[in-house]
Design an enzyme around this catalytic site. Structure first.
Site, PDB file in Angstrom:
ATOM      1  N   TRP A   1       0.861  -1.185   0.000  1.00 31.11           N
ATOM      2  CA  TRP A   1       0.000   0.000   0.000  1.00 31.11           C
ATOM      3  C   TRP A   1       0.901   1.239   0.000  1.00 31.11           C
ATOM      4  CZ3 TRP A   1      -1.907   2.608   4.972  1.00 31.11           C
ATOM      5  CH2 TRP A   1      -2.788   3.647   4.672  1.00 31.11           C
TER       6      TRP A   1
ATOM      7  N   ASP B   1      -1.938  -5.686   8.904  1.00 28.25           N
ATOM      8  CA  ASP B   1      -2.780  -4.625   8.377  1.00 28.25           C
ATOM      9  C   ASP B   1      -3.960  -5.326   7.704  1.00 28.25           C
ATOM     10  OD1 ASP B   1      -4.048  -2.679   6.932  1.00 28.25           O
ATOM     11  OD2 ASP B   1      -2.223  -1.736   6.192  1.00 28.25           O
TER      12      ASP B   1
ATOM     13  N   LYS C   1     -13.586  -0.319   3.903  1.00 23.57           N
ATOM     14  CA  LYS C   1     -14.023  -1.045   2.701  1.00 23.57           C
ATOM     15  C   LYS C   1     -15.176  -1.980   3.016  1.00 23.57           C
ATOM     16  CE  LYS C   1      -9.729   0.224   2.075  1.00 23.57           C
ATOM     17  NZ  LYS C   1      -9.011   1.074   1.186  1.00 23.57           N
TER      18      LYS C   1
END
Ligand code: PMP
Length: 385
Positions: free
Chosen positions: A117, A198, A234
């Protein structure tokens, strides 16, 4: 990326396609409010006793309870976990990086997958860490380079911190299999490494929140030193409400108390307290079995649509006999396909076909739909041949 965003906004071509965002899009290319959260919002609005008071320093207790159970499962010993509500998953990574920097005695380099990311290195460096990439992706076979990953874990100094994408690796869509996670857990134990999970896409891979937390549950069951930076942006489809939590495994009840105390101090200095509205919505959905079941089916819909788009694109490229092996499109998982298109090919898609793909070749699969699949496949074929 912002240049691409600006160009997209200014582009009025009727066939333009946006495969660049990091956010889910429904069949019509629009943001999607999950029906369960729409109902929860209506319920809050109708509640005359509802208020917008500040939350406490650790955040919304009910939200934290449900968020923790979602990502860690029901079996963990919650008395030894310090949970903090954060400003999105970004805030969770930041607070995790910060508390470790201030209070852990681990080696000063944090290991992060290559690629990752876009924000990981910056967030860790901002908290004072040195960061180093470990090889994660095999760009020839367009799959996980497990051998290199293992090699990195073996050769890194003992007790190193490794950032692990819990599920739906961003940007490659390549996750270890359960067998591989087991081998990784073994190595983490042997070398006493710290697993910094994560978890930003839980539910987006299998469509099942329980299944998508298997790596986290596995590591927790092995007693590996770890924390989980959780984003609900999300899977709750509420990107702007900044929903996130950090869960630190502290080992003992007394150290959990200390970590919580320090997390309160740090939060007070940085944001005073986390935002309330999205946390209320998540609590409302999770405490009502009907709404909770709706959330499960919303996630099945999302993951099912993404998988269907992967197959739709793959089948068309095969039919067109586009040079190369495109099986990675259906092998990779989650919201992104790491297409392997070169920066020049991506530029050509933008310039000549109004199909917005960043130069990394990462395609957000929910940007595809039944109306644009043919067009996108044809365009990819043309820029490749
Ligand atoms: N981690 C990863 C791997 C991500 O992809 C993202 C979002 N793109 C985040 C963290 C940040 O999540 P949030 O938007 O909730 O801050």
């Amino acid at each position: 990326m912002n240049v691409l965003k600006d160009r997209l906004a200014a582009d009025d071509h009727p066939k333009k396609v946006n495969l660049a965002p990091g956010t889910y899009r429904c069949e019509s290319g629009q943001p999607w409010i999950l029906p369960c959260f729409r109902l929860a919002a209506e319920r809050l609005l109708a509640d005359r006793g509802y208020d917008h008071e500040y939350l406490g320093l650790l955040g919304h207790p009910k939200f934290l309870h449900y968020a923790r159970e979602l990502v860690l499962g029901p079996k963990v010993d919650t008395s030894t976990i310090a949970s903090l509500q954060t400003v999105g998953g970004t805030g969770a990574v930041h607070m995790g990086a910060l508390i470790l920097k201030l209070f852990s005695d681990r080696p000063s380099t944090v290991f992060i997958s290559d690629p990752t990311w876009v924000n990981h290195h910056d967030v860790f460096q901002h908290a004072g860490w040195r960061t180093e990439s470990y090889r994660y992706y095999d760009s020839v076979n367009k799959s996980l380079d497990f051998g290199s990953f293992v090699q990195s874990l073996r050769t890194a100094p003992s007790r190193s911190i490794y950032v692990l994408h819990a599920v739906g690796h961003n940007p490659t869509g390549c996750d270890p299999s359960l067998e591989q996670w087991r081998a990784l857990a073994q190595l983490f134990k042997e070398k006493d490494h710290f697993a910094f999970f994560d978890c930003a896409y839980q539910g987006f891979v299998s469509g099942n929140l329980e299944q998508d937390r298997q790596a986290v549950e596995l590591f927790a069951s092995h007693g590996i030193a770890m924390c989980v930076a959780q984003s609900l942006s999300k899977n709750a489809g509420m990107y702007g409400e900044r929903l996130g939590a950090l869960h630190v495994f502290c080992g003992t009840v007394s150290s959990t108390k200390l970590v919580k105390q320090q997390l309160k101090v740090l939060t007070r200095r940085e944001i005073s307290c986390a935002p309330k509205y999205g946390a209320d919505l998540v609590s409302t959905v999770c405490s009502d079995p009907k709404l909770r079941a709706m959330w499960d089916s919303d996630l099945k819909h999302i993951s099912g649509r993404i998988i269907a788009m992967r197959h739709g694109l793959f089948d068309r490229l095969v039919k067109l006999e586009t040079p190369g092996d495109w099986s990675h499109i259906i092998r990779q998982r989650g919201m992104f396909a790491y297409s392997g298109l070169t920066p020049e090919q991506c530029n050509a898609l933008v310039d000549d076909y109004h199909i917005y793909v960043p130069r990394t070749g990462r395609m957000m699969m929910a940007g595809l739909n039944e109306d644009n699949l043919d067009y996108v496949a044809e365009a990819i074929h043309r820029v490749v041949v």
